[in-house]
Design an enzyme around this catalytic site. Structure first.
Site, PDB file in Angstrom:
ATOM      1  N   ASP A 233     -32.124  12.941 116.066  1.00 55.25           N
ATOM      2  CA  ASP A 233     -32.663  13.998 115.260  1.00 55.25           C
ATOM      3  C   ASP A 233     -30.932  13.515 114.515  1.00 55.25           C
ATOM      4  O   ASP A 233     -30.697  14.027 112.875  1.00 55.25           O
ATOM      5  CB  ASP A 233     -32.965  15.155 115.489  1.00 55.25           C
ATOM      6  CG  ASP A 233     -34.473  16.064 115.966  1.00 55.25           C
ATOM      7  OD1 ASP A 233     -34.843  14.450 115.724  1.00 55.25           O
ATOM      8  OD2 ASP A 233     -34.274  16.656 116.572  1.00 55.25           O
TER       9      ASP A 233
ATOM     10  N   ASP B 165     -35.025  16.226 121.350  1.00 58.46           N
ATOM     11  CA  ASP B 165     -35.737  17.182 121.061  1.00 58.46           C
ATOM     12  C   ASP B 165     -36.980  17.540 120.838  1.00 58.46           C
ATOM     13  O   ASP B 165     -37.879  18.584 121.901  1.00 58.46           O
ATOM     14  CB  ASP B 165     -35.317  17.720 119.993  1.00 58.46           C
ATOM     15  CG  ASP B 165     -33.502  17.823 119.444  1.00 58.46           C
ATOM     16  OD1 ASP B 165     -33.200  18.080 121.176  1.00 58.46           O
ATOM     17  OD2 ASP B 165     -33.572  18.620 118.487  1.00 58.46           O
ATOM     18  N   LYS B 166     -38.084  16.396 120.510  1.00 58.77           N
ATOM     19  CA  LYS B 166     -38.838  16.548 120.387  1.00 58.77           C
ATOM     20  C   LYS B 166     -39.757  16.019 121.423  1.00 58.77           C
ATOM     21  O   LYS B 166     -41.356  16.121 121.952  1.00 58.77           O
ATOM     22  CB  LYS B 166     -39.495  15.977 119.055  1.00 58.77           C
ATOM     23  CG  LYS B 166     -38.573  16.399 117.760  1.00 58.77           C
ATOM     24  CD  LYS B 166     -38.724  18.057 117.641  1.00 58.77           C
ATOM     25  CE  LYS B 166     -37.895  18.256 116.761  1.00 58.77           C
ATOM     26  NZ  LYS B 166     -36.434  17.933 116.875  1.00 58.77           N
TER      27      LYS B 166
ATOM     28  N   CYS C 233     -27.834  16.336 123.128  1.00 58.85           N
ATOM     29  CA  CYS C 233     -26.477  16.922 122.762  1.00 58.85           C
ATOM     30  C   CYS C 233     -25.771  18.381 123.240  1.00 58.85           C
ATOM     31  O   CYS C 233     -27.296  19.603 124.490  1.00 58.85           O
ATOM     32  CB  CYS C 233     -26.753  17.614 121.072  1.00 58.85           C
ATOM     33  SG  CYS C 233     -27.192  16.239 120.733  1.00 58.85           S
TER      34      CYS C 233
ATOM     35  N   SER D 287     -30.911  23.715 113.375  1.00 60.60           N
ATOM     36  CA  SER D 287     -30.647  22.846 114.032  1.00 60.60           C
ATOM     37  C   SER D 287     -30.746  23.529 115.390  1.00 60.60           C
ATOM     38  O   SER D 287     -30.276  24.180 115.239  1.00 60.60           O
ATOM     39  CB  SER D 287     -29.523  21.650 114.349  1.00 60.60           C
ATOM     40  OG  SER D 287     -29.012  20.947 115.294  1.00 60.60           O
TER      41      SER D 287
END
Length: 581
Positions: A107, A149-150, A220, A497
């Site tokens: 991302d 994330d995904k 992150c 985000s």
């Protein structure tokens, strides 16, 4: 009645091992026997022997090890060794592991580009690919290792669909970077771009921040989407306690991955499946944890999507109601001061869960992948009383949680606002500046045309309209960097985000692309945000709004073929988790 030889052999095979008349199926070999037992499966066994499998291996339960390791993003860059440790754990517990790969995208690297439209789409591809391999190969169990994330919700969605004994492993969080004696991370870089545009720093300082923010592998560092979803893994009971906060480079991550491989065999022998774990109460626990930690607004997409796969209804209203009765305990970035590394230092996610449980805010009787309940897992977990990162319920940062959901004539299906770390006041209103898609806003920001008091409306960025609900960290980072973070309100049918913070409302539904009210908003319309009644309204009459929408014409789909074309045809609204099934 005559039985066909094939059916007769299959029936007999249920009693035998890898060879006819063998030692019998291992406990937990629920469906892999279909590929290994009886005369008719000799060709299948031959294929597996080509990979070095022995009779003992063939007679053991088969466990798929789904790895999202790649060289696309630092979030997944260090996952390969974890998958190897899972295999060691499976072998040690007398199972047979099979590693296979699935995709991830970055991302942060695609942010602000057309490529970001593939991000949410990747969640579905990941879930579909894990499901496909495990279904086709008749695996008995699954361990998924994911870092971005995904890939986290995608793996959990697959576990719910498959309903075979499963354990989720998080690849781990990145360590914080440092600049001028302060901890920094990727959020700092996006905001530095806005400061550079505003002339507050020069190119040399921007480069220094860029070069120091991400010191190595891992996702992150703040309570952004990856760390929110890893925390959800623990709260749902799909991950081992304490594993969500272990840094990617910490040796404990290797050890917990090995234990996860052992744990899935325990689940197989006890026949504990995701359907035993992913109950309504488990999802309520997950929401309680997210809002108590100021987690990402993306949880309002991913939790309903996982719940949908588990056959549990979880609405935006449910999330709001739970947030209203759950205090904000964790002082986490982006709205707070600390990152996942700091949470790990004071005991990790179990400390937050333990304090919520003691206050009667969690269901302690939910089953988990340890084979024990939430309460049993937390009973022996140390809480040393540190309140720097995680407050007590009695001394909470806020009496209510970090996410709220608004409805109104601009958002009949709801929209999501992150309130953790912000003081918005009870009411806020301003005149709309309307933009069709993200690029127009970035240009306006570059030219310094966004001013204090504006309500910035970004539409046609929803699940269908984008397609794919691009995250807008570039926009929010630039707004904060220009000193406008709580001086403008940003409203979109897209999403943000987990690193975004400021006055921003996302997931507005129905989206503009399907004729939602956002499609009717014009420059200069007054938009009101009411945080007492939790409403988002455009201040025009009902008849005028209907008349504008009657004149509205849908735009052609931005993609008509390929994966994005398929997604446009299948995807549902953000309020339903943007699921495709």
């Amino acid at each position: 009645m005559t039985t066909t030889p094939a059916k007769d052999e299959i029936g007999a095979a249920r009693e035998g091992g890898a060879q006819d008349g063998g030692a019998g199926r291992a406990l937990g070999k629920h469906r892999s026997w279909e590929t290994t037992e009886g005369v008719i499966r000799a060709p299948h066994r031959s294929m597996m022997r080509a990979m070095g499998l022995s009779d003992d291996d063939l007679n053991a339960p088969f466990v798929g090890v789904a790895s999202t390791h790649n060289e696309v993003t630092p979030c997944n860059f260090g996952i390969a060794p974890l998958a190897e440790e899972v295999k060691r754990g499976v072998f040690a517990a007398r199972g047979t592991p099979f590693t296979f790969g699935t995709i991830t995208v970055s991302d942060a690297i695609s942010m602000g580009t057309e490529g970001m439209k593939g991000s949410l789409v990747s969640r579905e591809v990941i879930a579909d690919s894990i499901e496909t391999v495990c279904f086709a190969e008749r695996f008995d169990g699954l361990v998924a290792v994911a870092g971005c994330d995904k890939s986290l919700p995608g793996a959990m969605m697959a576990m719910a669909r498959l309903d075979i004994p499963s354990v989720f492993i998080y690849g781990g969080s990145i360590l914080p970077g440092s600049w001028r004696g302060e901890d920094i991370q990727i959020q700092s870089v996006f905001e530095a771009v806005g400061r550079r545009q505003a002339g507050l720093i020069d190119d040399e300082e921007l480069r220094a921040i860029e070069s120091r923010a991400c010191p190595g592998p891992g996702a992150c560092g703040g309570m952004f989407t990856a760390n929110t979803m890893s925390s959800i893994g623990e709260a749902l009971g799909l991950s081992l306690p304490g594993s969500a906060s272990e840094p990617a480079v910490d040796q404990r991550k290797l050890a917990s991955s090995r234990r996860a491989g052992e744990a899935v065999l325990n689940l197989l022998r006890k026949d504990i499946r995701p359907s035993d774990i992913l109950t309504r109460k488990a999802f309520e626990n997950a929401v309680s944890l997210v809002v108590s930690m100021g987690g990402s607004t993306n949880s309002a997409l991913h939790l309903p999507a996982i719940a949908n796969e588990a056959g549990v209804e979880l609405t935006l209203k449910d999330i709001h109601d739970i947030s209203m009765r759950t205090p904000l305990l964790a002082d986490m970035k982006p709205g707070g001061r600390y990152v996942m590394f700091d949470l790990d230092r004071v005991g990790g996610v179990p400390v937050v869960m333990k304090r919520l449980l003691e206050a009667g805010l969690l269901h302690g009787d939910c089953m988990t992948v340890t084979g024990m309940t939430v309460e049993e897992n937390l009973r022996g977990w140390p809480d040393f009383g540190d309140t720097s990162v995680v407050r007590t319920v009695e001394d909470a940062l806020s009496p209510t949680g970090g996410l709220v959901v608004l409805f109104g004539n601009l958002a009949p299906e709801g929209c999501v606002l992150k309130v953790a770390g912000h003081q918005f006041g009870a009411r806020w209103s301003g005149k709309a500046k309307v933009f069709d898609q993200e690029e127009q806003v970035m240009e306006a920001l570059r030219l310094r045309r966004i001013e204090a008091g504006d309500v910035v409306v970004i539409r046609y960025e929803g699940p269908k309209g984008g397609p794919g609900m691009r995250e807008m960290l570039s926009v929010t980072g630039a707004i904060v960097g220009q000193g406008l973070g709580e001086k403008v309100f940003l409203i979109t049918d897209g999403r943000f985000s987990g690193a975004s913070h400021g006055s921003m409302i996302g997931h507005v539904g129905p989206e503009a692309a399907v004729g939602g009210p956002m499609a009717a908003v014009r420059d200069g319309d007054v938009i009101e945000i009411d945080l007492e009644s939790f409403e988002l309204n455009v201040k025009i009459g009902e008849e005028d709004l209907r008349a504008r929408l009657k004149d509205w014409k849908p735009r052609p789909p931005p993609y008509s073929s390929g994966v994005l074309g398929k997604y446009v045809k299948l995807v549902q609204s953000a309020s339903r988790g943007a699921v495709t099934g």
